[in-house]
Structure formats: structure tokens, C-alpha cells
Write a protein that holds these residues in place. Structure first.
Motif, PDB file in Angstrom:
ATOM      1  N   ASP A   1      54.486  51.539  57.453  1.00  0.00           N
ATOM      2  CA  ASP A   1      53.398  50.745  58.015  1.00  0.00           C
ATOM      3  C   ASP A   1      53.302  49.442  57.215  1.00  0.00           C
ATOM      4  O   ASP A   1      52.900  49.457  56.048  1.00  0.00           O
ATOM      5  CB  ASP A   1      52.102  51.560  57.934  1.00  0.00           C
ATOM      6  N   GLU A   2      53.693  48.321  57.876  1.00  0.00           N
ATOM      7  CA  GLU A   2      53.803  47.055  57.140  1.00  0.00           C
ATOM      8  C   GLU A   2      52.444  46.583  56.619  1.00  0.00           C
ATOM      9  O   GLU A   2      52.358  46.023  55.533  1.00  0.00           O
ATOM     10  CB  GLU A   2      54.439  45.972  58.020  1.00  0.00           C
ATOM     11  N   SER A   3      51.389  46.836  57.367  1.00  0.00           N
ATOM     12  CA  SER A   3      50.087  46.344  56.892  1.00  0.00           C
ATOM     13  C   SER A   3      49.623  47.188  55.706  1.00  0.00           C
ATOM     14  O   SER A   3      49.010  46.692  54.752  1.00  0.00           O
ATOM     15  CB  SER A   3      49.057  46.312  58.030  1.00  0.00           C
ATOM     16  N   ALA A   4      49.934  48.488  55.743  1.00  0.00           N
ATOM     17  CA  ALA A   4      49.608  49.341  54.589  1.00  0.00           C
ATOM     18  C   ALA A   4      50.415  48.892  53.368  1.00  0.00           C
ATOM     19  O   ALA A   4      49.890  48.828  52.248  1.00  0.00           O
ATOM     20  CB  ALA A   4      49.901  50.807  54.913  1.00  0.00           C
ATOM     21  N   LEU A   5      51.687  48.548  53.591  1.00  0.00           N
ATOM     22  CA  LEU A   5      52.552  48.116  52.491  1.00  0.00           C
ATOM     23  C   LEU A   5      52.016  46.828  51.869  1.00  0.00           C
ATOM     24  O   LEU A   5      51.933  46.698  50.641  1.00  0.00           O
ATOM     25  CB  LEU A   5      53.984  47.914  53.002  1.00  0.00           C
ATOM     26  N   ALA A   6      51.598  45.890  52.740  1.00  0.00           N
ATOM     27  CA  ALA A   6      51.051  44.618  52.247  1.00  0.00           C
ATOM     28  C   ALA A   6      49.787  44.883  51.419  1.00  0.00           C
ATOM     29  O   ALA A   6      49.574  44.289  50.360  1.00  0.00           O
ATOM     30  CB  ALA A   6      50.731  43.701  53.427  1.00  0.00           C
ATOM     31  N   HIS A   7      48.972  45.831  51.897  1.00  0.00           N
ATOM     32  CA  HIS A   7      47.737  46.191  51.206  1.00  0.00           C
ATOM     33  C   HIS A   7      48.024  46.752  49.805  1.00  0.00           C
ATOM     34  O   HIS A   7      47.365  46.406  48.819  1.00  0.00           O
ATOM     35  CB  HIS A   7      46.989  47.219  52.067  1.00  0.00           C
ATOM     36  N   ILE A   8      49.022  47.613  49.736  1.00  0.00           N
ATOM     37  CA  ILE A   8      49.379  48.222  48.441  1.00  0.00           C
ATOM     38  C   ILE A   8      49.931  47.165  47.495  1.00  0.00           C
ATOM     39  O   ILE A   8      49.555  47.105  46.315  1.00  0.00           O
ATOM     40  CB  ILE A   8      50.398  49.370  48.643  1.00  0.00           C
ATOM     41  N   LYS A   9      50.827  46.298  48.019  1.00  0.00           N
ATOM     42  CA  LYS A   9      51.404  45.250  47.166  1.00  0.00           C
ATOM     43  C   LYS A   9      50.312  44.311  46.655  1.00  0.00           C
ATOM     44  O   LYS A   9      50.316  43.913  45.492  1.00  0.00           O
ATOM     45  CB  LYS A   9      52.458  44.454  47.943  1.00  0.00           C
ATOM     46  N   ASP A  10      49.379  44.015  47.527  1.00  0.00           N
ATOM     47  CA  ASP A  10      48.267  43.139  47.156  1.00  0.00           C
ATOM     48  C   ASP A  10      47.450  43.769  46.025  1.00  0.00           C
ATOM     49  O   ASP A  10      47.041  43.113  45.064  1.00  0.00           O
ATOM     50  CB  ASP A  10      47.388  42.911  48.398  1.00  0.00           C
ATOM     51  N   ARG A  11      47.235  45.064  46.139  1.00  0.00           N
ATOM     52  CA  ARG A  11      46.488  45.782  45.102  1.00  0.00           C
ATOM     53  C   ARG A  11      47.213  45.747  43.768  1.00  0.00           C
ATOM     54  O   ARG A  11      46.595  45.587  42.718  1.00  0.00           O
ATOM     55  CB  ARG A  11      46.294  47.236  45.557  1.00  0.00           C
ATOM     56  N   PHE A  12      48.535  45.929  43.810  1.00  0.00           N
ATOM     57  CA  PHE A  12      49.339  45.835  42.582  1.00  0.00           C
ATOM     58  C   PHE A  12      49.163  44.466  41.943  1.00  0.00           C
ATOM     59  O   PHE A  12      48.997  44.353  40.730  1.00  0.00           O
ATOM     60  CB  PHE A  12      50.823  46.091  42.894  1.00  0.00           C
ATOM     61  N   ASP A  13      49.210  43.415  42.792  1.00  0.00           N
ATOM     62  CA  ASP A  13      49.049  42.062  42.270  1.00  0.00           C
ATOM     63  C   ASP A  13      47.700  41.892  41.594  1.00  0.00           C
ATOM     64  O   ASP A  13      47.605  41.427  40.464  1.00  0.00           O
ATOM     65  CB  ASP A  13      49.146  41.039  43.426  1.00  0.00           C
ATOM     66  N   ARG A  14      46.658  42.302  42.306  1.00  0.00           N
ATOM     67  CA  ARG A  14      45.322  42.088  41.786  1.00  0.00           C
ATOM     68  C   ARG A  14      45.082  42.834  40.482  1.00  0.00           C
ATOM     69  O   ARG A  14      44.371  42.383  39.604  1.00  0.00           O
ATOM     70  CB  ARG A  14      44.265  42.495  42.832  1.00  0.00           C
ATOM     71  N   LEU A  15      45.659  44.066  40.380  1.00  0.00           N
ATOM     72  CA  LEU A  15      45.453  44.867  39.165  1.00  0.00           C
ATOM     73  C   LEU A  15      46.509  44.563  38.098  1.00  0.00           C
ATOM     74  O   LEU A  15      46.551  45.215  37.065  1.00  0.00           O
ATOM     75  CB  LEU A  15      45.468  46.368  39.513  1.00  0.00           C
ATOM     76  N   HIS A  16      47.383  43.581  38.377  1.00  0.00           N
ATOM     77  CA  HIS A  16      48.455  43.213  37.442  1.00  0.00           C
ATOM     78  C   HIS A  16      49.306  44.414  37.066  1.00  0.00           C
ATOM     79  O   HIS A  16      49.639  44.613  35.905  1.00  0.00           O
ATOM     80  CB  HIS A  16      47.880  42.548  36.180  1.00  0.00           C
ATOM     81  N   LEU A  17      49.616  45.246  38.075  1.00  0.00           N
ATOM     82  CA  LEU A  17      50.470  46.404  37.828  1.00  0.00           C
ATOM     83  C   LEU A  17      51.910  46.012  38.153  1.00  0.00           C
ATOM     84  O   LEU A  17      52.157  45.172  39.019  1.00  0.00           O
ATOM     85  CB  LEU A  17      50.051  47.587  38.710  1.00  0.00           C
TER      86      LEU A  17
END
Lengths: 418, 418
Positions: free
Chosen positions: B92-108
Motif C-alpha cells: 500500500d503506497e500511501s501506507a508506505l509513504a506514511h511509515i517513511k514520513d514517520r521515520f523521517d520525523r522521528l529521525h530513525l
């Protein structure tokens, strides 16, 4: 060998009661090298019990069932199992005599529904209950074994190792695998940090499995090895324990069945030292823990739960002006309470706690969770300050723990700052 | 509507981790008037997961699954479910974008295995995770619904009410069922006797289910009704409670979340009475229980844990010759301890315990379990003798219970012999 676990009770399927039996049983069976096929819980419903047993048997060599063996109307496990296998029920006269005898000895009033606890499906063999009234039993069906235990955790936890595991070993004529296990008890370090400090140890390579069991305010680590040769299992666990001890030494306070209060009691008795307690924020919990140990009257002379300021001044002799100047929750007052109760009790040691357990009573300078613990031995007074978080009960609990840790370190001559 | 619960993870079947999700989910679903058909746990094993889902679906309208949605190799729940129903997986591309965005925001640091958390069986609809990374999802199969949530308790506990229960309500277009429940807490009567005394009540006829939950030294009875109309459910439980109360009145001491120590504390505060304790055999447990209640410093002045004979004489003022004549464990000494601590603390009430908690120290005349409890109010001293059995901890526990019961009856003006 694969074993299924089935726990029975409406209190489980309603979510009213947390099922602790399943995880206890799984842990014990794993230690013996057996695998869990499936864990299930169903309500007190004959048809649901039958369907669950059928399903478990289709996946397992043996099924262990707990719950629903009591005398009351909702205890239908025995009848449901008999129904599931088309077996008649019979009253075991010797079990009945045993139960009646127990009623007599305990001077309990006999009621007719207790007969139920002596009723079993035909072909069942009973299993002694080391901790309660209801007997367990087991049945053989097509080369498989169905074991039934009471659901009361304290009873199940005794019957499993003493009665059930021997039955399983005998019935399945298991190649003897020796299981060696060692529990290391830690205090004063968060679980994630423990995990991190042990991350470079190759437990697989050592042939040892490791489990973490937080049990507030302690963390327990279980190291387990399974080998055909006993000495080999023991050796593996010993090597793993050495590596764990290397990294976590300052946080380890006990092993296996030892408790902190038991260790402290043992040390006081061994060194023939007496103790008096002056508890404020712990409210009697330290005394309660120490007096759980049989023989504690040999060292525990008295305790004073000094909740009011007046109780701190009039029997412990803390001067009112010290309380006015430093506050009841202060290092100075903790030290005077410890020395005061020591003098009062004419004991070798005096220990005191004073703090703010919350939820109210905190100030900016002394927030909820501020705790002072002091130990006096007639020569010196040592005192430590703590800043805890958590709720009232856990602040009491961890405060009693740090106090007992301070006593233990004093008695073993360990450095206090460890 | 019947719902099955399935929790997945080797940490559950090894007994390393206690499954708390099942009981949380069961409780929430029961509150919504849905019944639990079965609760199961299996390890991270594709075939075991498939078999468990099949079994649960055969008994249920919906199945709620937790665990195995993370990024690591042992997280196989999504693939196992797709396999069980012969469904392909898609990213699910929108779910993937959401997860990647979360990684960015949390600096993971992004690692490739995290893509797994955006993979779902075809036909699945995702459910937002209010507390973590992994999304939940649900599938419709033959009029039934399969819901999948992460296993991390803090995530499951948020996703269930916010995401899952709304899905179930929508999918099943459920008539709202109101569940009313009442817990009655009893002390001083064996479980079998409770059952017998209630045996003539037609709970089915009243539309109420009854459950017994022994919780040493208490017994809890839960009365539950499920109705479309809230007032109807409430009325049914009320009628059942009246009949239960009729038969068991002298043994009922609390309802629902009330505790004995909480009630006693509330009564003391309400009546503006103060209390001092002199504990011998209970070793501080009564004080510990009372000081668990926030605000207990308003009434609890002090406690003395008078373990040695000298502590009974020098601060409580029990004359040595009384101890010599009657013994430290005697009605006379208990009464003098209660009055002594009352005078010492200048409190309205003084309460005392003295007894033999064992395992040693018993004699023929005063066996282990002999306990005296006394209450002094400046005018009278009431004292009761008990002969308990059980082990040391349970003798302490039940002694603290009878003491608090005596206090409660004194404060409410109930007859003491009830």
C-alpha cells in the motif's frame, strides 16, 4: 512432544480475570523441553469445552486443562469432559473421605455440593492437590493424555511440578532431558538497559535460552539449558551466568527462589543482630515483608509507623524544631528516626523511611516520590535520598526495596553506592 | 454477536510474556455486549496461525488477531493470513509513504525490512495506529470479519476502541446491547456455602448470569445482565442483587471497586475519628493496607509493631505480670495493647492484634493460627479470638481482614457477631 493448554472460566472470557495459569504452565513445560501447540480459553459452557478439547487433541499429544473443578454450580469442567468422551461419572470414595476429613480438620461446615469435588469420569486417575481441596485427575484417550487441574493459581502452581509433570514423563516415557535453570534477580536498572548490556552475549552459541520477566520493582532473568547430560546443562548455565554477572553485578541481589527480605532476615539471624524500624512513607510495608519470613522474631524487635509528626517526636525523640526547620521529609529527620527507634528498641540497628507517597502532599522542592531512607548502627547513620515516580503503591513498594537493599549491603559489607 | 480472539507470538507460547491483550480485548468487547467464543494463542508459525483462524471462524462472527505485524523476520502474521485465504499480498503506497514520513520525523534510520509494515492481503482495509508504526487491517470473508492489530499492548489498547470497535459496529450494523454488572464482595463464608445459600435463586429467570471469584480471603460474586434497554439491564441486576443481599447480608462488605481498607478509611475520615494500631502477628500489614489509601494521614496517627514482649510493655504499657500470667497471645494482652496504643497516640480508636502466625511457636492450648484482635474506643474494649489455619502469609492476611472488618462494623454500628 506437543502439549495444548486450555483454561476454563467465564471470568477469563469476560476479561474480568487475567489468565496467569497459561503462561505459567507454558513456561514450566518449555523448561522441560516440551512445545506448546496451542493455548485456549473458553467459558463455563459444556459445548465450548468439548469443542476446545477436540481441537487441542487434534494438535497435541497431551492437553492440560485448568479451572471449573470447584463445588459451585458454574464448575462444570469434570462433567463436560465426561460428556466429551462419553464417559460416566463416579464418586471416588477415598477422595470423598479425604475431602470430608479436610473439612473436619479445618472445622469447616460440610455442604452437600462438596461431594462434586470427589466425582470423576470413569477411568480417571486422581492427582493430589498439595495446596487445596479439589483433586486433579488425568485420562488416557487413544494414546493421548488429558490432565485436569484446579484453576486457583496457587494450587495449579504446586500441582503442576509435583503431580502433573511426573505423570506426563511417565505416560510418554520421555527420554530424560536434563533441564538446568537459573534465575538472576536484578534491581535498580531498567529492562531496556539490561537487554542492551547483554546484547553482545551469544546465548545461542552458549546453548542457553534467556528470558526477561519484569516483576516490579525487580527484573528477573532466567537462563535455561536442556541437555541429555546433567553436568553439561549445568556447565552451560554456569558459563552464561558468569557472563551475565560480569556485566550486571551491581544490580544482582538474589538468585532463584531467594527473596530480598529472606536474604536480609538470614543475614541478621546469622550475624545475631537485632533490628527496629521507624517507617513513615512505607507505612509498615518493610515490617510486613520482614515478618513474612518464619523466625523473624529472632531479629525484629519492633517497628514504629510514625505517620504523624507527633509520633516522630514523642516516641522516636526527633526534636520538633528539627522537623520545623528541615521538614518531616528530610535527611536529618530520617537519620534521627533511625537512631531514635534503635535507642528505643535497644537494638543493634535502626532503619527509617520518610517520604511523600502521593498522590498529594508534594511541593516544588519535594515532589511526590521524594523519599529518604536511613540506617543507624550506633556509630554511624547512613542516609540516602531518592526521587521516585509512579503511583502511591509503587512508591511504597520501591521504597521498601531500597531500604532492604541498604540493609543487605550493610550486612554483607558491599559498597553502598553500588 | 460472537467474537474470537487470537494472539500470536513465540513469546506467548514459551510463557516468557504474559498475554495481557486477550483479557483487555475481552473486557472491552463484553462491555459492548458482544460475547467471546474462544481465546487462543499460537506461536509465530504459518500453519498454526491458519489452523487457529479456521477454528475461530467456525465459532465466531468476527475474529480479532494481535501480534506479528512488526518488521522482523519472525513477524509473519500478514503473510500467514493471506496464505490462509489464498490472497495475494500488495504494498500500500500511501501506507508506505506514511511509515517513511514517520521515520523521517522521528529521525530513525530506514531499513528495508520496514516495507513489510506497508504490505497487506488484497481486499484488506487498513486501520490507523494511534500509538505506533504498524497499521492494523481488516478483511471480510463470507459475511465474517477478520481484524488484525499490532501486539504491543499500548498500541492495541488504543487501536481497539478508536479503530476496531467502530469497524465491527459498522460491519455488523449491531443493535446496541447494554451490559450492566455488579460485583458483591463477601468475607467470612466458604465458597461452597455461598453457592448453597443462593441455590434457590432462579438467575436464568431473572435474566442475570452469576460468577464466583474467590480472591483470598474474599469471595466476589459478579451479577451481569445484557439488554437492549439500559434501564432494563440495570433493573435485572438490581433485582438479582436484592435476592443475593437477602441471603448473604452479614457477609457482604463491599461492592464493585470498593476495598475493605478504602471503606474503613472513608468511614474514619467521614466521622473525623483517628486511629492508632498495635500489631504483633500481622507485622505491619494492617497499617500497610490502610496507608495504601490516599489521604490516610488524616486518620492514621501511628502504628506500633510490637514484636518483642518488651515492646509490648515499654511503649504500650502492658504490665509484664499480665504477659507472664496470660501469655503474650491472649485476650487480655490484645485488649491492653489496643488501649495502650490509643492512649499513646491520643487517638479516638486503638486496634491491636496478637497471635501465632507460625510455622513454629504453636502449643497445644494455643496452636499456630491462634489470633486475638482488639478494638478500644476509650469506653469499651472489644476483643475476638480466632483459630485460623493456612500458612504464615495467609494467617497474616486473614488476621488483617478480620481486624479491618471489626473496625468497619464498629464504624457503621453493625452488630459485631454478624
Amino acid at each position: 512432544m506437543k502439549i495444548g493448554i486450555l483454561t476454563i472460566g467465564n471470568e477469563l472470557t469476560s476479561g474480568r480475570t487475567q489468565d496467569t495459569n497459561s503462561s505459567f504452565i507454558a513456561r514450566q513445560l518449555n523448561i522441560h523441553g516440551w512445545q506448546i501447540s496451542v493455548m485456549m480459553s473458553v467459558g463455563d459452557d459444556g459445548e465450548a469445552i468439548k469443542v476446545a478439547i477436540d481441537h487441542e487433541l487434534s494438535l497435541s499429544d497431551a492437553v492440560i486443562i485448568t479451572g471449573g473443578l470447584g463445588p459451585t454450580a458454574d464448575d462444570i469442567t469434570t462433567a463436560a469432559i465426561a460428556g466429551a468422551f462419553g464417559l460416566k461419572l463416579y464418586t471416588d470414595e477415598s477422595a470423598l473421605a479425604h475431602i470430608k476429613d479436610r473439612f473436619d480438620r479445618l472445622h469447616l461446615e460440610w455442604t452437600a455440593n462438596n461431594v462434586k469435588q470427589a466425582v470423576f469420569p470413569e477411568g480417571a486417575e486422581t492427582i493430589r492437590n498439595p495446596a487445596g481441596m479439589a483433586l486433579g485427575f488425568f485420562l488416557r484417550r487413544n494414546g493421548k493424555v488429558i490432565v485436569v487441574m484446579p484453576g486457583v493459581p496457587s494450587e495449579a502452581q504446586k500441582m503442576l511440578p509435583e503431580g502433573v509433570i511426573p505423570v506426563l514423563k511417565r505416560e510418554f516415557n520421555e527420554a530424560v532431558v536434563h533441564v538446568e535453570s537459573r534465575t538472576v534477580k536484578l534491581f535498580g536498572i531498567p529492562e531496556a538497559r539490561v537487554d542492551q548490556m547483554l546484547s553482545d552475549i551469544d546465548f545461542n552459541g552458549l546453548g542457553v535460552s534467556i528470558g526477561f520477566y519484569p516483576n516490579f520493582p525487580e527484573i528477573q532473568i532466567a537462563l535455561t539449558a536442556r541437555c541429555t547430560a546433567e553436568h553439561e546443562a549445568r556447565e552451560k548455565v554456569k558459563r552464561a551466568e558468569e557472563q551475565v554477572t560480569d556485566r550486571l553485578r551491581p544490580y544482582i541481589f538474589a538468585y532463584d527462589q531467594e527473596t530480598l527480605e529472606g536474604l536480609v532476615a538470614g543475614l541478621l539471624i546469622e550475624k545475631k543482630l537485632t533490628l527496629a524500624l521507624a517507617e513513615s512513607c512505607t507505612g509498615g510495608l518493610i515490617a510486613d515483608r520482614l515478618t513474612d519470613i518464619p523466625g523473624s522474631s529472632a531479629f525484629f524487635e519492633r517497628g514504629v509507623i510514625a505517620y504523624s509528626n507527633r509520633s516522630k517526636t514523642d516516641i522516636l525523640g526527633v526534636p520538633q524544631d528539627v522537623i520545623d526547620t528541615f521538614g518531616a521529609v528530610s535527611e536529618r529527620v530520617a537519620g534521627l528516626m533511625a537512631e531514635g527507634v534503635r535507642t528505643l528498641g535497644k537494638t543493634d540497628l535502626g532503619m527509617a523511611t520518610t517520604g511523600i507517597a502521593g498522590p498529594t502532599g508534594g511541593t516544588e522542592g519535594k515532589p511526590v516520590g521524594t523519599v529518604y531512607v536511613a540506617l543507624a548502627d550506633g556509630k554511624n547513620i547512613r542516609c540516602r535520598h531518592y526521587a521516585f515516580r509512579w503511583d502511591r503503591r509503587r512508591i511504597k513498594s520501591i521504597s521498601s526495596q531500597v531500604a532492604l537493599m541498604m540493609l543487605k549491603k550493610y550486612l554483607t559489607g558491599e559498597r553502598e553506592d553500588g
